[in-house]
Enzyme design. Structure first.
Site, PDB file in Angstrom:
ATOM      1  N   CYS A  22      -3.471   9.944  -2.386  1.00 44.49           N
ATOM      2  CA  CYS A  22      -4.261   8.720  -2.980  1.00 44.49           C
ATOM      3  C   CYS A  22      -3.385   7.620  -2.397  1.00 44.49           C
ATOM      4  O   CYS A  22      -4.008   6.645  -1.809  1.00 44.49           O
ATOM      5  CB  CYS A  22      -4.139   8.818  -4.505  1.00 44.49           C
ATOM      6  SG  CYS A  22      -4.813   7.411  -5.277  1.00 44.49           S
ATOM      7  N   CYS A  23      -2.130   7.534  -2.307  1.00 45.84           N
ATOM      8  CA  CYS A  23      -1.416   6.671  -1.442  1.00 45.84           C
ATOM      9  C   CYS A  23      -1.507   6.578  -0.003  1.00 45.84           C
ATOM     10  O   CYS A  23      -1.790   5.621   0.658  1.00 45.84           O
ATOM     11  CB  CYS A  23       0.032   6.717  -1.537  1.00 45.84           C
ATOM     12  SG  CYS A  23       0.815   6.440  -3.211  1.00 45.84           S
TER      13      CYS A  23
ATOM     14  N   CYS B  41       0.436  -0.494  -8.097  1.00 51.75           N
ATOM     15  CA  CYS B  41      -0.890  -0.151  -8.741  1.00 51.75           C
ATOM     16  C   CYS B  41      -0.670  -0.076 -10.139  1.00 51.75           C
ATOM     17  O   CYS B  41       0.291   0.535 -10.544  1.00 51.75           O
ATOM     18  CB  CYS B  41      -1.502   1.134  -8.019  1.00 51.75           C
ATOM     19  SG  CYS B  41      -2.064   1.117  -6.305  1.00 51.75           S
TER      20      CYS B  41
ATOM     21  N   CYS C 179       0.216   3.301 -11.983  1.00 53.86           N
ATOM     22  CA  CYS C 179       1.351   4.169 -11.390  1.00 53.86           C
ATOM     23  C   CYS C 179       2.578   3.263 -11.698  1.00 53.86           C
ATOM     24  O   CYS C 179       3.528   3.700 -11.039  1.00 53.86           O
ATOM     25  CB  CYS C 179       1.196   4.182  -9.842  1.00 53.86           C
ATOM     26  SG  CYS C 179      -0.255   5.646  -9.732  1.00 53.86           S
TER      27      CYS C 179
ATOM     28  N   CYS D 295       5.840   5.257  -1.857  1.00 50.84           N
ATOM     29  CA  CYS D 295       4.728   5.525  -1.566  1.00 50.84           C
ATOM     30  C   CYS D 295       4.330   6.080   0.041  1.00 50.84           C
ATOM     31  O   CYS D 295       3.288   6.484   0.111  1.00 50.84           O
ATOM     32  CB  CYS D 295       3.831   4.091  -1.843  1.00 50.84           C
ATOM     33  SG  CYS D 295       4.214   2.928  -0.729  1.00 50.84           S
TER      34      CYS D 295
END
Ligand code: SF4
Length: 246
Positions: free
Chosen positions: A121-122, A204, A207, A232
């Protein structure tokens, strides 16, 4: 691989920044650059740098990674910052096709399920847009400070990023939180209201949590993971980041 110029003998690597003011540091770092980039995530350190850059080096591009999962407070601060300083901040967003494929495979919040899914995702929301933002850059300015976490304790003022082929500069490397707050107060710098609610480090929304007294400043980032060096991938070598992104 990014296409930044190779600058292994850059003067920034030999400069003594320790006795310079922040404005002097930024002026020195940016002198003679063709494509200098500052990446902001609108944390308080980044707001300090934005304010100082408008004085010291207004030609430096100010960019942000608009991941699609930011807090509403952060999104509002982007607009407020542009208005306050009369600047335009470049937004880099994830590739829609890659994002759709990730969500299809892992679910929108699949990053909670495994480190691999989180890194993926990162990778899509941050690393790939960062690569686009830095493509061709000769200087990358960040708001990293040594006191933010154990993983950042050795942050230098300037280093050659061999894989991105640019100078990565951390002009706040030796600043304390008191230094940051004093600059903000003296210069009426707008800051994210989440800081006052226990979020020293803001990423985010899903997170990031508030920290408890005595915790590391970055303890609220990916709080469910155990690795005390969790990042990240933006501030690790691209080779490692690429691995992390898969
Ligand atoms: Fe995805 Fe969380 Fe990384 Fe943001 S911080 S890109 S939501 S895993």
């Amino acid at each position: 691989m990014l296409a930044g110029p190779v600058t292994p003998n850059d003067p920034a690597l030999k400069a003594d920044f320790s006795e310079m003011s922040l404005v002097e540091r930024l002026g020195s770092l940016a002198a003679g650059r063709k494509n200098a980039v500052f990446t902001t995530s609108f944390g308080i350190e980044d707001q300090v740098l934005t304010a100082a850059l408008t004085i010291a080096a207004p030609a430096v591009r100010i960019v942000t990674l608009e991941t699609g999962r930011l807090f509403d407070e952060t999104l509002a601060l982007i607009d407020e910052t542009e208005n306050r300083f009369g600047i335009t901040i470049e937004r880099f967003r994830p590739d829609p096709k890659k994002l759709a494929a990730y969500v299809e495979r892992n679910g929108l919040n699949g990053f909670y399920e495994s480190i691999e899914a989180r890194h993926a995702c990162c990778g899509i929301r941050k690393l790939e847009p960062l690569a686009r933002a830095l493509n061709g850059a000769d200087l990358w300015v960040t708001g990293l400070r040594r006191a933010q976490s154990g993983a950042r304790a050795g942050v230098p003022f300037a280093e050659h990023d061999d894989e991105r082929r640019l100078i990565k500069a951390n002009p706040l490397a030796d600043w304390t939180m008191d230094d940051v707050n004093a600059f903000v107060d003296a210069n009426a710098v707008p800051v994210n209201p989440l800081h006052a609610r226990g979020f020293p480090s803001i990423g985010c929304e899903p997170c990031t949590r508030a920290i408890r007294p005595g915790e590391d400043e970055r303890a609220g980032r990916w709080w469910w993971e155990q690795d005390d060096k969790r990042e990240c991938g933006l501030h690790v070598a691209e080779q490692d980041a690429a691995i992390a992104a898969h």
